[in-house]
Scaffold this active site. Structure first.
Site: not given
Ligand code: URA
Length: 208
Positions: A103, A107, A199, A202
């Site tokens: 990302r 932008t 995430d 992660d």
């Molecule tokens: N990507 C993720 O890993 N977790 C989220 O909550 C949103 C996007």
């Protein structure tokens, strides 16, 4: 577009364990592997079959096998790889592709950094995998790329979806069926799924 929520008790139980922040990386990965088998079952439910003659130890028969060209599984990096492993265990002969998007912080739009898919995408059932359908920006962009590569029959497999992401996909790609284990409440201000599981990359790779 069809939206399938796999509400099987085993899936829901495992998902709760994955959401729990005290679940460590090794268990998270194992649960993702187990859950991916169960949701892969649903995303492959309507694959066409054909029959071929075989000999059982008893007699001959016409027996069902998957029809047509091999499936293509496409992992949307990097979190897609967690789902990919489990789905591949179930469909070991599938071809595999990867889409890498990051990302752009200015932008907020997805930018492609890697793209490699099997040939003959036009004739394959393509299952794109990404655990989290959040804003939908990267999923929509990944599917744009797959369509540019010729794919015409695409399904999207995720673990959690936000209503915003589902709406975005439905608008951009109404022909793509979605299978998920749950639709959560909403997105946070920074685009995370609530209540979610944090995430996904992660949590599965032990990074922060
Ligand atoms: N990507 C993720 O890993 N977790 C989220 O909550 C949103 C996007």
């Amino acid at each position: 577009m069809t939206l399938t929520v796999v509400d099987h008790p085993l899936v829901q139980h495992k998902l709760t364990l994955m959401r729990d922040k005290s679940t460590p990386t090794n268990q998270f990965r194992q649960l993702l592997r187990e859950i991916s088998h169960l949701i892969a079952y649903e995303v492959t439910r309507d694959l066409p079959l054909e029959s071929k003659p075989i000999q059982t130890p008893m007699t001959s028969m016409e027996a069902p096998v998957l029809a047509g060209k091999k499936l293509a599984l496409v992992s949307i990096l990097r979190a897609g790889n967690g789902l990919l492993d489990g789905v591949l265990e179930l469909i070991p002969s599938a071809r595999v592709g990867f889409v890498g998007l990051y990302r752009d912080e200015k932008t907020l739009q997805p930018v492609q950094y890697y793209f490699k898919v099997p040939d003959g995408m036009e004739d394959r059932v393509v299952i794109a995998v990404d655990p989290m359908l959040a804003t939908g920006n990267s999923s929509v962009a990944a599917i744009d790329l797959l369509k540019n590569a010729g794919a015409r029959n695409i399904k999207f497999l995720c673990l959690l979806a936000a209503p915003e992401g589902v709406a975005r996909m439905k608008e951009a790609h109404p022909d793509v069926d979605i299978v998920t284990a749950a639709i959560d409440e909403k997105l946070s201000e920074i685009g995370y799924i609530l209540p979610g599981l944090g995430d996904a990359g992660d949590r599965m790779f032990g990074t922060k």
